[in-house]
Design a protein around this motif. Sequence first.
Motif, PDB file in Angstrom:
ATOM      1  N   GLU A 151      44.023  26.432  52.010  1.00 56.58           N
ATOM      2  CA  GLU A 151      44.186  27.424  50.941  1.00 56.58           C
ATOM      3  C   GLU A 151      45.404  28.308  51.184  1.00 56.58           C
ATOM      4  O   GLU A 151      46.206  28.546  50.277  1.00 56.58           O
ATOM      5  N   PHE A 152      45.548  28.805  52.403  1.00 54.22           N
ATOM      6  CA  PHE A 152      46.653  29.721  52.675  1.00 54.22           C
ATOM      7  C   PHE A 152      47.996  29.002  52.777  1.00 54.22           C
ATOM      8  O   PHE A 152      49.020  29.594  52.434  1.00 54.22           O
ATOM      9  N   CYS A 153      48.005  27.749  53.197  1.00 54.11           N
ATOM     10  CA  CYS A 153      49.263  26.986  53.165  1.00 54.11           C
ATOM     11  C   CYS A 153      49.692  26.738  51.721  1.00 54.11           C
ATOM     12  O   CYS A 153      50.880  26.804  51.402  1.00 54.11           O
ATOM     13  N   GLU A 154      48.740  26.480  50.850  1.00 52.99           N
ATOM     14  CA  GLU A 154      49.057  26.321  49.425  1.00 52.99           C
ATOM     15  C   GLU A 154      49.650  27.613  48.872  1.00 52.99           C
ATOM     16  O   GLU A 154      50.646  27.594  48.145  1.00 52.99           O
ATOM     17  N   ALA A 155      49.061  28.754  49.238  1.00 53.79           N
ATOM     18  CA  ALA A 155      49.598  30.055  48.800  1.00 53.79           C
ATOM     19  C   ALA A 155      50.977  30.287  49.402  1.00 53.79           C
ATOM     20  O   ALA A 155      51.897  30.748  48.713  1.00 53.79           O
ATOM     21  N   ARG A 156      51.147  29.977  50.682  1.00 50.29           N
ATOM     22  CA  ARG A 156      52.451  30.129  51.345  1.00 50.29           C
ATOM     23  C   ARG A 156      53.529  29.308  50.638  1.00 50.29           C
ATOM     24  O   ARG A 156      54.647  29.771  50.437  1.00 50.29           O
ATOM     25  N   ASP A 157      53.176  28.104  50.238  1.00 48.77           N
ATOM     26  CA  ASP A 157      54.141  27.202  49.616  1.00 48.77           C
ATOM     27  C   ASP A 157      54.474  27.584  48.174  1.00 48.77           C
ATOM     28  O   ASP A 157      55.434  27.077  47.604  1.00 48.77           O
ATOM     29  N   ASP A 158      53.683  28.471  47.583  1.00 48.25           N
ATOM     30  CA  ASP A 158      53.935  28.987  46.233  1.00 48.25           C
ATOM     31  C   ASP A 158      53.920  30.517  46.279  1.00 48.25           C
ATOM     32  O   ASP A 158      53.385  31.177  45.388  1.00 48.25           O
ATOM     33  N   LEU A 159      54.514  31.070  47.330  1.00 49.75           N
ATOM     34  CA  LEU A 159      54.398  32.493  47.630  1.00 49.75           C
ATOM     35  C   LEU A 159      54.888  33.404  46.513  1.00 49.75           C
ATOM     36  O   LEU A 159      54.309  34.461  46.276  1.00 49.75           O
ATOM     37  N   ALA A 160      55.912  32.990  45.784  1.00 48.57           N
ATOM     38  CA  ALA A 160      56.450  33.843  44.711  1.00 48.57           C
ATOM     39  C   ALA A 160      55.407  34.137  43.633  1.00 48.57           C
ATOM     40  O   ALA A 160      55.494  35.154  42.943  1.00 48.57           O
ATOM     41  N   ALA A 161      54.400  33.296  43.506  1.00 50.95           N
ATOM     42  CA  ALA A 161      53.333  33.540  42.534  1.00 50.95           C
ATOM     43  C   ALA A 161      52.383  34.644  42.997  1.00 50.95           C
ATOM     44  O   ALA A 161      51.711  35.269  42.179  1.00 50.95           O
ATOM     45  N   TYR A 162      52.353  34.894  44.313  1.00 49.73           N
ATOM     46  CA  TYR A 162      51.364  35.809  44.887  1.00 49.73           C
ATOM     47  C   TYR A 162      51.950  37.036  45.575  1.00 49.73           C
ATOM     48  O   TYR A 162      51.219  37.973  45.884  1.00 49.73           O
ATOM     49  N   VAL A 163      53.232  37.015  45.852  1.00 50.21           N
ATOM     50  CA  VAL A 163      53.900  38.157  46.474  1.00 50.21           C
ATOM     51  C   VAL A 163      55.193  38.395  45.713  1.00 50.21           C
ATOM     52  O   VAL A 163      56.145  37.616  45.834  1.00 50.21           O
ATOM     53  N   ASN A 164      55.189  39.452  44.882  1.00 48.39           N
ATOM     54  CA  ASN A 164      56.354  39.772  44.062  1.00 48.39           C
ATOM     55  C   ASN A 164      56.261  41.231  43.627  1.00 48.39           C
ATOM     56  O   ASN A 164      55.460  41.982  44.192  1.00 48.39           O
ATOM     57  N   ASP A 165      57.023  41.633  42.665  1.00 48.35           N
ATOM     58  CA  ASP A 165      57.013  43.035  42.222  1.00 48.35           C
ATOM     59  C   ASP A 165      55.702  43.442  41.561  1.00 48.35           C
ATOM     60  O   ASP A 165      55.414  44.633  41.435  1.00 48.35           O
ATOM     61  N   ASP A 166      54.903  42.465  41.131  1.00 50.70           N
ATOM     62  CA  ASP A 166      53.671  42.754  40.407  1.00 50.70           C
ATOM     63  C   ASP A 166      52.404  42.655  41.252  1.00 50.70           C
ATOM     64  O   ASP A 166      51.400  43.289  40.941  1.00 50.70           O
ATOM     65  N   VAL A 167      52.429  41.824  42.296  1.00 53.83           N
ATOM     66  CA  VAL A 167      51.200  41.540  43.048  1.00 53.83           C
ATOM     67  C   VAL A 167      51.497  41.326  44.526  1.00 53.83           C
ATOM     68  O   VAL A 167      52.599  40.886  44.883  1.00 53.83           O
ATOM     69  N   GLN A 168      50.490  41.627  45.364  1.00 54.67           N
ATOM     70  CA  GLN A 168      50.568  41.405  46.806  1.00 54.67           C
ATOM     71  C   GLN A 168      49.334  40.643  47.251  1.00 54.67           C
ATOM     72  O   GLN A 168      48.205  41.100  47.049  1.00 54.67           O
ATOM     73  N   LEU A 169      49.526  39.491  47.867  1.00 55.50           N
ATOM     74  CA  LEU A 169      48.448  38.709  48.451  1.00 55.50           C
ATOM     75  C   LEU A 169      48.072  39.313  49.797  1.00 55.50           C
ATOM     76  O   LEU A 169      48.947  39.605  50.616  1.00 55.50           O
ATOM     77  N   ILE A 170      46.763  39.494  50.019  1.00 51.70           N
ATOM     78  CA  ILE A 170      46.247  39.975  51.298  1.00 51.70           C
ATOM     79  C   ILE A 170      45.028  39.133  51.652  1.00 51.70           C
ATOM     80  O   ILE A 170      44.082  39.038  50.865  1.00 51.70           O
ATOM     81  N   GLY A 171      45.040  38.545  52.839  1.00 44.36           N
ATOM     82  CA  GLY A 171      43.891  37.807  53.343  1.00 44.36           C
ATOM     83  C   GLY A 171      43.049  38.690  54.244  1.00 44.36           C
ATOM     84  O   GLY A 171      43.591  39.551  54.944  1.00 44.36           O
ATOM     85  N   VAL A 172      41.726  38.474  54.243  1.00 41.61           N
ATOM     86  CA  VAL A 172      40.814  39.257  55.088  1.00 41.61           C
ATOM     87  C   VAL A 172      39.774  38.322  55.705  1.00 41.61           C
ATOM     88  O   VAL A 172      39.120  37.564  54.988  1.00 41.61           O
ATOM     89  N   SER A 173      39.623  38.415  57.028  1.00 40.43           N
ATOM     90  CA  SER A 173      38.557  37.680  57.719  1.00 40.43           C
ATOM     91  C   SER A 173      38.020  38.549  58.852  1.00 40.43           C
ATOM     92  O   SER A 173      38.572  39.606  59.155  1.00 40.43           O
ATOM     93  N   CYS A 174      36.983  38.078  59.496  1.00 42.54           N
ATOM     94  CA  CYS A 174      36.390  38.801  60.622  1.00 42.54           C
ATOM     95  C   CYS A 174      37.042  38.432  61.946  1.00 42.54           C
ATOM     96  O   CYS A 174      36.592  38.877  63.002  1.00 42.54           O
ATOM     97  N   ASP A 175      38.092  37.640  61.896  1.00 41.40           N
ATOM     98  CA  ASP A 175      38.814  37.283  63.119  1.00 41.40           C
ATOM     99  C   ASP A 175      39.507  38.512  63.697  1.00 41.40           C
ATOM    100  O   ASP A 175      39.970  39.382  62.947  1.00 41.40           O
TER     101      ASP A 175
END
Length: 156
Positions: free
Chosen positions: A49-73
């Motif tokens: 999932e996160f590699c897919e997001a990384r490979d299309d990062l402009a869709a998720y990290v730009n002037d309008d939106v910020q991708l943030i992942g959260v886990s218990c690690d």
Amino acid sequence: MTVEVGSQAPEFTLPNQDREEVSLADFRGKKAVLLVFYPFAFSGICTGEFCEARDDLAAYVNDDVQLIGVSCDPAPTLKAWADQERYSFPLLSDFWPHGAVGASYGVFSADLGFSFRGTFLIDRDGVVRFAEQNGPGEARDQQGWKNAIEELKASA
């Protein structure tokens, strides 16, 4: 119970993979946040999932939106995973108190000790505009994330 669309998103402050504190409030009035809870770093579905997001990062990290992942690690595990996979977006550690932020969003399982795959799009005012939850072993369809981001941009 999972946080519902139209409700105020629970506030949080957690350390990222570099042990820097990141708060939901940091983005208030600036950009939307795509908050993505996941069970564990280095697991197959989460990495995919996160590699897919990384490979299309402009869709998720730009002037309008910020991708943030959260886990218990813990943060050092997230750092190793981010370095290995070249993730340039924040990965937050909900390690202690264990799963507290995941619990506030209704996605943490105390019995299993991790958060399910919960995804929340939070607008600039802190209101949840999209929410979904997938169980263990269920990968998410990121087209739904993209559609929600586009709908949010269109309504702004």
